[in-house]
Design a protein around this motif. Structure first.
Motif, PDB file in Angstrom:
ATOM      1  N   THR A   5      59.793  61.333  42.750  1.00  0.00           N
ATOM      2  CA  THR A   5      59.675  60.375  43.846  1.00  0.00           C
ATOM      3  C   THR A   5      61.070  60.098  44.395  1.00  0.00           C
ATOM      4  OG1 THR A   5      59.771  58.569  42.241  1.00  0.00           O
ATOM      5  CG2 THR A   5      57.586  59.302  42.945  1.00  0.00           C
ATOM      6  N   ASN A  28      59.078  53.881  55.810  1.00  0.00           N
ATOM      7  CA  ASN A  28      58.545  54.268  54.503  1.00  0.00           C
ATOM      8  C   ASN A  28      59.610  54.224  53.410  1.00  0.00           C
ATOM      9  OD1 ASN A  28      55.929  54.743  55.492  1.00  0.00           O
ATOM     10  ND2 ASN A  28      55.698  56.542  54.195  1.00  0.00           N
ATOM     11  N   GLN A  32      60.004  51.447  50.088  1.00  0.00           N
ATOM     12  CA  GLN A  32      60.141  51.881  48.702  1.00  0.00           C
ATOM     13  C   GLN A  32      61.480  51.473  48.093  1.00  0.00           C
ATOM     14  OE1 GLN A  32      58.463  56.028  48.030  1.00  0.00           O
ATOM     15  NE2 GLN A  32      58.178  55.865  50.235  1.00  0.00           N
ATOM     16  N   ASP A 235      51.575  60.127  59.562  1.00  0.00           N
ATOM     17  CA  ASP A 235      51.648  59.786  58.129  1.00  0.00           C
ATOM     18  C   ASP A 235      51.803  61.037  57.267  1.00  0.00           C
ATOM     19  OD1 ASP A 235      51.248  57.244  59.017  1.00  0.00           O
ATOM     20  OD2 ASP A 235      49.367  56.886  57.950  1.00  0.00           O
ATOM     21  N   ASP A 236      51.137  62.120  57.658  1.00  0.00           N
ATOM     22  CA  ASP A 236      51.255  63.373  56.922  1.00  0.00           C
ATOM     23  C   ASP A 236      52.657  63.960  57.058  1.00  0.00           C
ATOM     24  OD1 ASP A 236      48.648  63.395  55.951  1.00  0.00           O
ATOM     25  OD2 ASP A 236      47.855  64.438  57.697  1.00  0.00           O
ATOM     26  N   THR A 239      54.991  61.856  54.779  1.00  0.00           N
ATOM     27  CA  THR A 239      54.780  62.177  53.364  1.00  0.00           C
ATOM     28  C   THR A 239      55.390  63.538  53.029  1.00  0.00           C
ATOM     29  OG1 THR A 239      52.725  60.911  53.351  1.00  0.00           O
ATOM     30  CG2 THR A 239      53.046  62.451  51.545  1.00  0.00           C
ATOM     31  N   GLU A 242      59.185  63.216  52.792  1.00  0.00           N
ATOM     32  CA  GLU A 242      59.578  62.534  51.552  1.00  0.00           C
ATOM     33  C   GLU A 242      59.463  63.461  50.348  1.00  0.00           C
ATOM     34  OE1 GLU A 242      57.397  58.906  51.176  1.00  0.00           O
ATOM     35  OE2 GLU A 242      58.471  57.923  52.807  1.00  0.00           O
ATOM     36  N   ARG A 243      58.394  64.241  50.308  1.00  0.00           N
ATOM     37  CA  ARG A 243      58.225  65.188  49.202  1.00  0.00           C
ATOM     38  C   ARG A 243      59.353  66.233  49.209  1.00  0.00           C
ATOM     39  NH1 ARG A 243      53.299  66.092  46.482  1.00  0.00           N
ATOM     40  NH2 ARG A 243      52.296  64.070  46.183  1.00  0.00           N
ATOM     41  N   PHE A 317      52.151  69.183  48.427  1.00  0.00           N
ATOM     42  CA  PHE A 317      51.554  68.371  49.489  1.00  0.00           C
ATOM     43  C   PHE A 317      50.990  69.249  50.595  1.00  0.00           C
ATOM     44  CE2 PHE A 317      51.856  66.123  53.605  1.00  0.00           C
ATOM     45  CZ  PHE A 317      50.914  65.133  53.352  1.00  0.00           C
TER      46      PHE A 317
END
Length: 341
Positions: A5, A28, A32, A235-236, A239, A242-243, A317
């Motif tokens: 993460t 995002n 976090q 959103d995809d 994500t 971030e991955r 992902f």
């Protein structure tokens, strides 16, 4: 397989932080607990009020600092890197738009080529853990082989915008090779969603409807030979970024590339009909666009279709939001933001 993460102890520098993807990524990361430095020149390519609305939503985060400036200003960029010493750099600042690159080529060279060169030089002289940057599905040009894979031949771009993005990939590869900068390029496929870019078709269609004007569809009215697009919900995209920041094997290979697309291309007319339904639901009454059909524009490509196997294999992902869900989110936001009910 366990995936890493985000590390909140790292300092993240995001260029284009007032932009569509830059805003959502910043938000995002901040949610976090990460520290984020945002850079943006807040140019007037589209409505700056929308850009300032995004920035206003980031203001409450104590871990966020915003610096107004242009990545094509080398002295400015060098100063930011020297003062803040970012660990992770995500370069999303760029002059976007395929058609606009035909009308106004100068800004594409200034921002996308010179600006990216400045980022690479800053990473060279102020070593970073990872440089992640925005490329584009437009690098695939008119490739007939689908789905598009990262190993495909991409030396025949059909717009200056695409040429600048291919140039970014070549520059990043060279700097990564010469100076051991861990670098990853992301080929985004037609990103959409709330607070998106007004120059994108779905946003423009909606604007036209509320202005009482017809929409232009560039497929000659031939639904059998329609344009296909791999629409990817915001959103995809976030994500996926971030991955990649946390899990891309950038430390073992000098330069990496990934597609981030929905892997499910949709006919343009199907997309238009889904948008009509979403706006009808948001407004509580049935609506339909008045349509004018025209030939495909220079620089446009007939289809985009992402293979996401590499992304899934390396970072675990795969984008999955269906257009019915994504466009409803956009329609609800639009009706509320512009108070059109």
């Amino acid at each position: 397989m366990q995936y890493k993460t985000l590390n909140p102890d790292k300092l993240y520098l995001i260029t284009g932080a007032a932009g569509f993807i830059g805003y959502y990524l910043s938000k995002n990361l901040l949610e976090q607990g990460c520290r984020v430095i945002g850079i943006d020149n807040v140019n007037d390519y589209y409505d700056i009020n929308l850009k300032y609305s995004r920035l206003k939503k980031l203001e409450p985060f104590e871990q966020f600092s915003f610096i107004k400036g242009d990545i094509s200003d080398k002295e400015f960029i060098n100063g930011v890197f020297k003062e803040y010493k970012p660990n992770i750099v995500v370069n999303l600042a760029a002059q976007a738009g395929v058609r606009y690159s035909i009308e106004n080529p100068d800004v594409y060279i200034q921002s996308n080529v010179n600006g990216f060169y400045n980022i690479l030089e800053a990473c060279r002289h102020n070593p970073v853990d990872h440089l992640v940057y925005a490329s584009s599905s437009s690098v695939y040009g008119s490739n007939k082989k689908v789905p598009f894979e990262e190993t495909d031949f991409v030396d025949q771009p059909v717009s200056l915008y695409a040429s600048t993005k291919k140039t970014n990939e070549l520059m990043a590869h060279t700097y990564s090779h010469l100076y051991k900068i861990p670098a990853t390029g992301l080929r985004f496929f037609t990103v959409y969603g709330p607070m998106g870019r007004p120059d994108m078709a779905y946003f423009g269609f909606t604007d036209k409807y509320f202005a009482g004007e017809p929409i232009k569809i560039f497929n000659n009215g031939d639904t059998n030979n329609d344009l296909y697009r791999d629409f990817t919900y915001i959103d995809d995209i976030v994500t996926g970024i971030e991955r990649v920041i946390s899990n891309s094997p950038a430390d073992t290979v000098p330069h990496n590339l990934y597609n981030i697309g929905n892997n499910k291309p949709v006919k343009l007319m199907e997309f238009v009909e889904t948008l009509e339904k979403a706006l009808s639901k948001a407004l509580g009454k049935e609506i339909m666009f008045e349509k004018i059909y025209e030939p495909i524009k220079p620089g446009d490509v007939p289809a985009t279709f992402a293979s996401t196997e590499k992304l899934q294999k390396d970072v675990g992902f795969k984008p999955k939001t269906p257009i019915e869900v994504g466009l409803q989110e956009f329609a609800d936001w639009y009706v509320s933001y512009y108070r059109v009910k």
